[in-house]
Every structure is written in C-alpha cells, then in structure tokens.
Design a protein around this motif. Sequence first.
Motif, PDB file in Angstrom:
ATOM      1  N   PHE A  13       0.931  -1.406  -0.029  1.00  0.00           N
ATOM      2  CA  PHE A  13      -0.044   0.047   0.080  1.00  0.00           C
ATOM      3  C   PHE A  13       0.927   1.394  -0.113  1.00  0.00           C
ATOM      4  O   PHE A  13       0.411   2.369  -0.341  1.00  0.00           O
ATOM      5  CB  PHE A  13      -0.929  -0.064   1.149  1.00  0.00           C
ATOM      6  N   GLY A  25       2.759   6.917   6.459  1.00  0.00           N
ATOM      7  CA  GLY A  25       4.044   6.794   7.284  1.00  0.00           C
ATOM      8  C   GLY A  25       3.866   7.472   8.579  1.00  0.00           C
ATOM      9  O   GLY A  25       4.715   7.055   9.567  1.00  0.00           O
ATOM     10  N   LEU A  85      -7.668   3.825   3.182  1.00  0.00           N
ATOM     11  CA  LEU A  85      -7.971   2.608   3.105  1.00  0.00           C
ATOM     12  C   LEU A  85      -7.976   1.832   4.279  1.00  0.00           C
ATOM     13  O   LEU A  85      -6.706   1.736   5.012  1.00  0.00           O
ATOM     14  CB  LEU A  85      -7.024   1.995   2.116  1.00  0.00           C
ATOM     15  N   LEU A 115      -3.181   7.118  -2.580  1.00  0.00           N
ATOM     16  CA  LEU A 115      -3.571   6.440  -1.390  1.00  0.00           C
ATOM     17  C   LEU A 115      -2.772   7.313  -0.324  1.00  0.00           C
ATOM     18  O   LEU A 115      -1.349   7.059  -0.403  1.00  0.00           O
ATOM     19  CB  LEU A 115      -3.441   5.149  -1.251  1.00  0.00           C
ATOM     20  N   GLY A 117      -3.171   7.056   3.167  1.00  0.00           N
ATOM     21  CA  GLY A 117      -3.231   6.539   4.534  1.00  0.00           C
ATOM     22  C   GLY A 117      -4.264   5.535   4.752  1.00  0.00           C
ATOM     23  O   GLY A 117      -4.933   5.269   4.035  1.00  0.00           O
ATOM     24  N   THR A 120      -4.733  -1.008   8.970  1.00  0.00           N
ATOM     25  CA  THR A 120      -4.532  -2.341   8.847  1.00  0.00           C
ATOM     26  C   THR A 120      -5.005  -3.279  10.178  1.00  0.00           C
ATOM     27  O   THR A 120      -4.202  -2.977  10.945  1.00  0.00           O
ATOM     28  CB  THR A 120      -3.247  -2.717   8.073  1.00  0.00           C
TER      29      THR A 120
HETATM   30  P1  ADP Z   1      -1.487   4.754  13.806  1.00  0.00           P
HETATM   31  O1  ADP Z   1      -1.073   3.552  14.624  1.00  0.00           O
HETATM   32  O2  ADP Z   1      -0.882   5.761  14.076  1.00  0.00           O
HETATM   33  O3  ADP Z   1      -2.770   4.587  13.363  1.00  0.00           O
HETATM   34  P2  ADP Z   1      -0.290   2.790  11.722  1.00  0.00           P
HETATM   35  O4  ADP Z   1       1.101   2.582  12.629  1.00  0.00           O
HETATM   36  O5  ADP Z   1      -1.535   1.948  12.061  1.00  0.00           O
HETATM   37  O6  ADP Z   1      -0.697   4.211  12.301  1.00  0.00           O
HETATM   38  O7  ADP Z   1       0.088   2.816  10.346  1.00  0.00           O
HETATM   39  C1  ADP Z   1       1.287   3.539   9.680  1.00  0.00           C
HETATM   40  C2  ADP Z   1       1.106   4.293   8.560  1.00  0.00           C
HETATM   41  O8  ADP Z   1       0.569   3.308   7.601  1.00  0.00           O
HETATM   42  C3  ADP Z   1      -0.053   5.425   8.788  1.00  0.00           C
HETATM   43  O9  ADP Z   1       0.518   6.590   8.139  1.00  0.00           O
HETATM   44  C4  ADP Z   1      -1.219   4.998   7.994  1.00  0.00           C
HETATM   45  O10 ADP Z   1      -1.934   5.659   7.459  1.00  0.00           O
HETATM   46  C5  ADP Z   1      -0.715   3.916   7.056  1.00  0.00           C
HETATM   47  N1  ADP Z   1      -1.517   2.819   6.804  1.00  0.00           N
HETATM   48  C6  ADP Z   1      -1.783   1.677   7.746  1.00  0.00           C
HETATM   49  N2  ADP Z   1      -2.687   0.705   7.044  1.00  0.00           N
HETATM   50  C7  ADP Z   1      -2.822   1.172   5.716  1.00  0.00           C
HETATM   51  C8  ADP Z   1      -3.463   0.677   4.641  1.00  0.00           C
HETATM   52  N3  ADP Z   1      -3.976  -0.473   4.633  1.00  0.00           N
HETATM   53  N4  ADP Z   1      -3.296   1.372   3.465  1.00  0.00           N
HETATM   54  C9  ADP Z   1      -2.670   2.547   3.380  1.00  0.00           C
HETATM   55  N5  ADP Z   1      -2.021   3.132   4.516  1.00  0.00           N
HETATM   56  C10 ADP Z   1      -2.091   2.506   5.720  1.00  0.00           C
END
Ligand code: ADP
Length: 328
Positions: A13, A25, A85, A115, A117, A120
């Motif tokens: 992603f 990120g 997403l 995309l 952010g 997951t």
């Molecule tokens: P947080 O815990 O601060 O919510 P994460 O560590 O879960 O953030 O996610 C790290 C980064 O990856 C963030 O910028 C988030 O937006 C991005 N991210 C997580 N899952 C996805 C996904 N399925 N598609 C796109 N970006 C994602």
Amino acid sequence: VSLGEFDLIARYFDAPAPGAVLGIGDDCALWSPSPGQHLALSCDTLVEGRHFLPDVDPIALGHKALAVNLSDLAACGARPCCFLLAATLPRVDEPFLAGFSQGLRALAAAHRIDLVGGNTTAGPLAFTLTVMGEVPPGQALLRSAAQPGDDLWVSGTLGEARLALMALQGQVKLGTAQLRQARVALEQPQPQVALGLALRGVARAAIDLSDGLLADLGHILQRSGPTGRPLGARIACDALPLGTVLQSQPVAMQQACALAGGDDYQLCFTAAASAATQVAAAGERCGVRLTKIGCLLEPGAGVQVNDGHGRVLATPQQGFDHFRVAPA
Ligand code: ADP
Ligand code: MG
C-alpha cells in the motif's frame, strides 16, 4: 513466516503520493486543499459475503472498492483528491493482497489520486475506503435539487450487474461469453467522475445508482419534495438503456434488473427540460451515453413506470419484491 503489519503496508500500500503534502508513514497524512473549495467526503465498506463473493478476483475487488467510493464523489460533481484505506484481513494472503493493490492502484492512477493513509487490522475480510474530493461552493450536485417538470436522465446502461449476480448465484443461466461480459458490469464498474464534473451547473439533482434505479431515484424524490411529500416521477420503461447481455433476456427480467437491480454505479440525474442540449453535450464531451428516461412530477403523483403505449406497469410498491426494493 507471514508478513507483519508494517511490512504488509510497505509492500502493498505504501507508494509515493506526489499530490499530498505528506503520505503514508506518519500518524496523519497532510493534504493542502485548493483555496476556497469545499471538501467532499465519503466512505464505503465492502464486506465479504455481503458485497463480494469469496471467490472474487482480487484485482477486480481492488478496483471496485475504489470505484464505488469515487462514484459518490461523481454523484456530487466533486473532483477526487485522495483516499484512505482501512483493511480488515483474516490472514496475510500475499497473492490476494498483490491483486487487490494492483486493481486499486490502477484505478487510482487513472483518476490521478493517491492513497495517503489508512489502517490495517486482523478480522473478517472487509475494506473501508474514505475518499476526499473538492467542489466549488454552491456547485455540488445534491439529491435535494430536483424540481417537478425536470427531465430524468441516466448514464451508461442499467441492470447488467444484477443479471451477473443472479447468474453467479445460479438463478439465471448465461452462456460463458455472456457471463464474462456481464461480470464486467458487476466487478469493474467505471465511476462517472468526468460526467459528474461536466454536469456541474447543468444538472439539478444527482445520485449514483448503487441500490437500483427505483430505490435511488426514491432518495432524490424524497429529498427534493416538501417534508413527507416526495416528488413524483414517470419512467418510460422502453427508454431504459440496457446492456447487451440483458437485452437477450425476457422482458420481465430486463425490467426487474434495470429498475430494481443494484451495483450499476451510473449517475441518475435531473435537469431542466431547457438544459437538454447542454446535458447531451456534457455526455458527448465525456464519451458517456446519456438517456432521458422520464420526468419528475408534482409531490403526491407517485412513481409511474409506463410501457411504450402509456400503460402503467407495476410500480415499486406493487412489484419487484423479488429484490426487496425498499419503497421510498
Ligand atoms: P497509527 O497506529 O498511528 O494509526 P499505523 O502505525 O497503524 O498508524 O500506520 C502506519 C502508517 O501506515 C500510517 O500512515 C497509516 O495511515 C498507514 N496505513 C496503515 N494501514 C494502511 C493501509 N491499509 N493502506 C494505506 N495506508 C495504511
Ligand atoms: Mg498514530
């Protein structure tokens, strides 16, 4: 060993998001809206078993997950900016994820959006996308803007997604080539983004067709009439634009699929009769077939579906309960 959460995001992603101030990120993405524009925001979820079948082609699913969201922006006449997403995955299935992200990225690239952010998590397979778009103040196409006497229009063709679904569920028999063709309508709908933009200042009310023409038109009628008194509409059944596979079916099936099928992701909109030339020009400019299928009536007139001889066929309240169309 299967991929961890962050490797999974990185592999499938995370990609450069040149349109964003900051993409994937960090804790948030950063986006710089165009001065003076309104943000248009929408999200839609696809759940396994409800919105797609377990044997779905993952590329088609990635496409559709974004397509249904872009369709909402199209229906408002908004220009897509970027999207988020949220993926819920029962396990890390790499071929599935590779396909899903391929289909998602291809449609994103076609609309030049990134995309930026998401999230997951483990759980039953589902995808929720949030799209962001922009539209100049006062120019969004709203469900509430229809007027009695307006022409009623739809883009593209109707009903073939429902026909494909019925075939996949064994309720209709289609030949191999026919099924392949009908499946394109079901699995790879094309959001009418360019048309939505071209209809700014031309159409009055608009909605995208996700739940079937009668059900979705019902939302326009409801929101455009005085409280509790939806506008009426008359639809000429013979005018409904049908896909070529649907044309080979019995008339009752054609009408049921076109009036009450879902998943078409075409635009249904109203426009003043005096705007018909501009509407046609917008369709031509976008290379999209537009069909005038009827007109809007005064509140209380109900929804009339007429055959070619002016006779009233079943109305949503009377028929098509096979699809359980929610009466407006
Ligand atoms: P947080 O815990 O601060 O919510 P994460 O560590 O879960 O953030 O996610 C790290 C980064 O990856 C963030 O910028 C988030 O937006 C991005 N991210 C997580 N899952 C996805 C996904 N399925 N598609 C796109 N970006 C994602
Ligand atoms: Mg955080």
